[in-house]
Design an enzyme around this catalytic site. Structure first.
Site, PDB file in Angstrom:
ATOM      1  N   CYS A  50       0.846  -1.186   0.000  1.00  0.00           N
ATOM      2  CA  CYS A  50       0.000   0.000   0.000  1.00  0.00           C
ATOM      3  C   CYS A  50       0.887   1.244   0.000  1.00  0.00           C
ATOM      4  CB  CYS A  50      -0.910  -0.010   1.227  1.00  0.00           C
ATOM      5  SG  CYS A  50      -1.953   1.458   1.353  1.00  0.00           S
ATOM      6  N   CYS A  53       0.400   3.157   3.570  1.00  0.00           N
ATOM      7  CA  CYS A  53       0.816   2.645   4.881  1.00  0.00           C
ATOM      8  C   CYS A  53       1.833   1.515   4.837  1.00  0.00           C
ATOM      9  CB  CYS A  53      -0.407   2.214   5.688  1.00  0.00           C
ATOM     10  SG  CYS A  53      -1.216   0.720   5.075  1.00  0.00           S
ATOM     11  N   CYS A  99      -7.471  -0.893   1.371  1.00  0.00           N
ATOM     12  CA  CYS A  99      -6.495  -1.404   2.333  1.00  0.00           C
ATOM     13  C   CYS A  99      -7.174  -1.464   3.702  1.00  0.00           C
ATOM     14  CB  CYS A  99      -5.277  -0.485   2.382  1.00  0.00           C
ATOM     15  SG  CYS A  99      -4.080  -0.938   3.660  1.00  0.00           S
ATOM     16  N   CYS A 102      -5.490   1.283   6.319  1.00  0.00           N
ATOM     17  CA  CYS A 102      -5.571   2.748   6.205  1.00  0.00           C
ATOM     18  C   CYS A 102      -6.752   3.217   5.355  1.00  0.00           C
ATOM     19  CB  CYS A 102      -4.262   3.314   5.651  1.00  0.00           C
ATOM     20  SG  CYS A 102      -3.985   2.931   3.909  1.00  0.00           S
ATOM     21  N   CYS A 122      -8.255  -5.744  -9.731  1.00  0.00           N
ATOM     22  CA  CYS A 122      -7.855  -4.720 -10.690  1.00  0.00           C
ATOM     23  C   CYS A 122      -7.450  -3.483  -9.881  1.00  0.00           C
ATOM     24  CB  CYS A 122      -9.045  -4.433 -11.595  1.00  0.00           C
ATOM     25  SG  CYS A 122      -8.706  -3.413 -13.003  1.00  0.00           S
TER      26      CYS A 122
END
Length: 135
Positions: A50, A53, A99, A102, A122
């Site tokens: 991510c 984070c 995510c 976060c 995707c």
């Protein structure tokens, strides 16, 4: 290493830490134009994390060319790192992925992927950072 607790920051902090494109995609649910993302043709071995984070989201071993214009994966690094929610934006019915640490918008998951899962995650390149595998 990703922190296992929830990441919370003010919108001002996110704007300061992210590029305008990353902010528009990760914090406002935007999308990058197809076939333009940094990781669309990326083939190096490693982990996609991510961008907000650092949580590990996808392994390169599950990446494939879906022809959709965005990096596609048939499975996440860990199901606990991805949240799913129904999305009716733009007149479509689909499943948004974010995510779990976060709440960054990543993209969408579809049921037209390859074996073994039949899923296509995707994902916007702007929501990812790549960490190469140690050789």
């Amino acid at each position: 290493m990703a922190n296992e607790s929830k990441v919370t920051k003010s919108e001002a902090q996110w704007r300061e830490e992210l590029s305008p494109e990353q902010y528009a995609i990760c914090r406002e649910g935007g999308t990058e134009r197809p076939f333009t993302g940094e990781y669309y043709h990326h083939k190096e071995a490693g982990v996609y994390r991510c961008t907000c984070c650092g949580t590990p989201l996808f392994d390169s071993a599950t990446k494939y060319d879906s022809g959709s214009g965005w990096p596609s994966f048939y499975a996440p690094h860990s199901k606990q790192h991805i949240n799913e929610k129904f999305d009716r934006s733009f007149g479509m019915a689909r499943t948004e992925i974010t995510c779990s640490h976060c709440d960054a918008h990543l993209g969408h998951v579809f049921t037209d992927g390859p074996a073994p899962t039949g899923l296509r995650y995707c994902v916007n390149s702007a929501s990812l950072n790549f960490e190469a595998e140690d050789v």
